[in-house]
Motif scaffolding. Sequence first.
Motif: not given
Length: 682
Positions: A431-432, A438-442, A453-458, A463-466
């Motif tokens: 998203e914006d 969002n940084q991890a997704k980007r 990306a996993l290291a950046l994801m809170p 869901r995203e981490r799984l």
Amino acid sequence: MKEVCVTNVPNCFISDHEGFTGTIKNYTKDFVVTEIDIHRQLVNTLVVGPQNIDKPNPDALLEKSKRNTKCKQDSTIISPDIDHSSPVDRDLKLLLGLSVYEELERFLITTQNDSDAKRDELNNQTQSLTPEMSLGSFPDKHQRMAVHRAIRHQFPSLMTVTHQFEIKVKENHDYRELSGLVTEEESEGFFRFIDAKVPGSAYTFRPDDVKDHRTAVHHFLSRRFGKLVETKSFSDPGGTAISVRLKPRKRTKDDCVEEEVYTGFTLCKENLETLEAISYMAATLGAVPSDFSYAGIKDKRAVTYQAMVVKNVPVKRLTEKAAELERRGLRVSHVRSAPEPLHLGRLAGNHFDLVVRHLRAHADGGGKRDAPGDVAAAVERAVGNVKARGFVNYYGPQRFGSGQGVQSDRVGLALLKEDMVGAVRLFFTPEDGDEPHNQAKRHFVQTENAKEALALMPVSKARERLMLRALHRYGPGADGCTRAWLSLPYGMRVFYPHAYCSRVWNEAVAHRLATLGHAPIQGDLVWQDLQEDTGESNLPQMHVVSAEEERDGVYTLAQVVLPMPGNTVTYPQNAMGLWYRERLANDGLGDGRFRISGLKLNLPGCYRPLVATPRNLTHRLLEQGEEVAGGGEEEEEERGGEEMARRRRESERAPLTLVLNFDLVSSSYATVCLREMMKCDV
């Protein structure tokens, strides 16, 4: 604070009152959701104890009955003269209904009274020529399983088969063949033994000194059940008997279901997604997210109470960890043993306690707003209309992920088209904003580096981490993306295709009301016996409104249903049927493809009423200065002095606050009910 102008919902209403404006979710405590279980109890008021332990479902009763069939003298031998009848008998009557149960007993007598010649003739013909009886349609999978098990246990001489949702019963030819070799009582005992599959158990036939006869029994058992059992003859004081023992097999996670432990509890969470809360609990309890089951997903920005069941976490351990969970903002209560996991949809509905603040009338053409007395009158008219006439039963914005750049229905469409890679990229579309998630997704979308990306994801983004863990392990290709989706618990995995079907349903009801009006017409589908305690019906039997019924006004709009797309639904036999076909074809689903084999998902579809009506609706209007339970100074302080000043000015201009309490059936949305009252849509 959230303006109550609900997005993602078409602009159709039932009533024509003028409405009003206001804000919801100023504080999370302004929006309290409490689940109502299938026994119509609020899950935060359950009485836990011997007098009110969760009622086991039919499967649990059957398992208990099977475990009680062991002989008192020898726990490894099942005797053929044990009384199995009463608990299962009563349960089967409940499952089938008394009239069908009595018809089944007559059918059993008919099959038992067939002459030997006719029986031999039937045994030599195809199964399709065997007399059979329909027990009716059972759309719920767990109900069908319970019927199958109950029939096998109570009437071993019969067998059941399922066609779509219909269960048919016919003579069990294996039983008939065995009963030609041994007594009826021994046949019944053996088939109950086979059905129970108690590890380490055995069944012993009565002594038989005729060797050729024993050989025939050995051969029959080897031919029909050789993969399950082993047999041997042994001598005892009464003669030579045949003992049948279950073959030992490698232990799997699906074996010995009776040894699994299920613990039920009520979870209170605040400002957390359901899967986020489950992730925290799993880490604390040493479990995995898939060990948790629940009846429904609850709002994030709210205080919610819901029933949950966790597998293989004993009551004592969960109780001991309650304080640690509370430090994470999760409160567990009403901890008790449970007979089985929960299943999605197994709830009667939800109770809502809502606060709508800063009430004002809608501005007229010159921007002028009404006085507080006029606002109060508008609220009274709005609440009265919704109480009497209900609201359009749209799926709310939570179903689609309000505020997201790529909403859940688009992800669901990609999954239905089995575009796993495309679905993953949509899911990770940022998203914006520069928030950490969002940084991890980007980063993942740009580099496809799941590890970074996993290291950046809170940690809170469960869901995203799984999915990132699975993508790191299996890669970003088609197989890796499929495994990433499979890493999500079933309830979260099926959420996305359901979101797509919900989007289509919302568009369908808006088109139906806008083009065909607010009265039932020829070709509409109605569910004549729609139960008050359900918001959706999987039952395939629908009635199609005739021209005469349209003319005579036999049905009301509240009885009209529209199908959620799926594999087994029937579409309306009027212009809406064509609309559905064209709508699905435009999305590339013209062949009605609602199975995703790679993800083990099947969407049969269901029927949803056009109109929902809140029950037990009460309301209060509070003037400025009156306390509202649920407001909080702490949350005000977190917002800062400037926000507090703005709120104070807003309250001075709009001093009225509305407190609402009501119940909705499952899958109906409080925000959509508010939208009908307030006539506010952005």
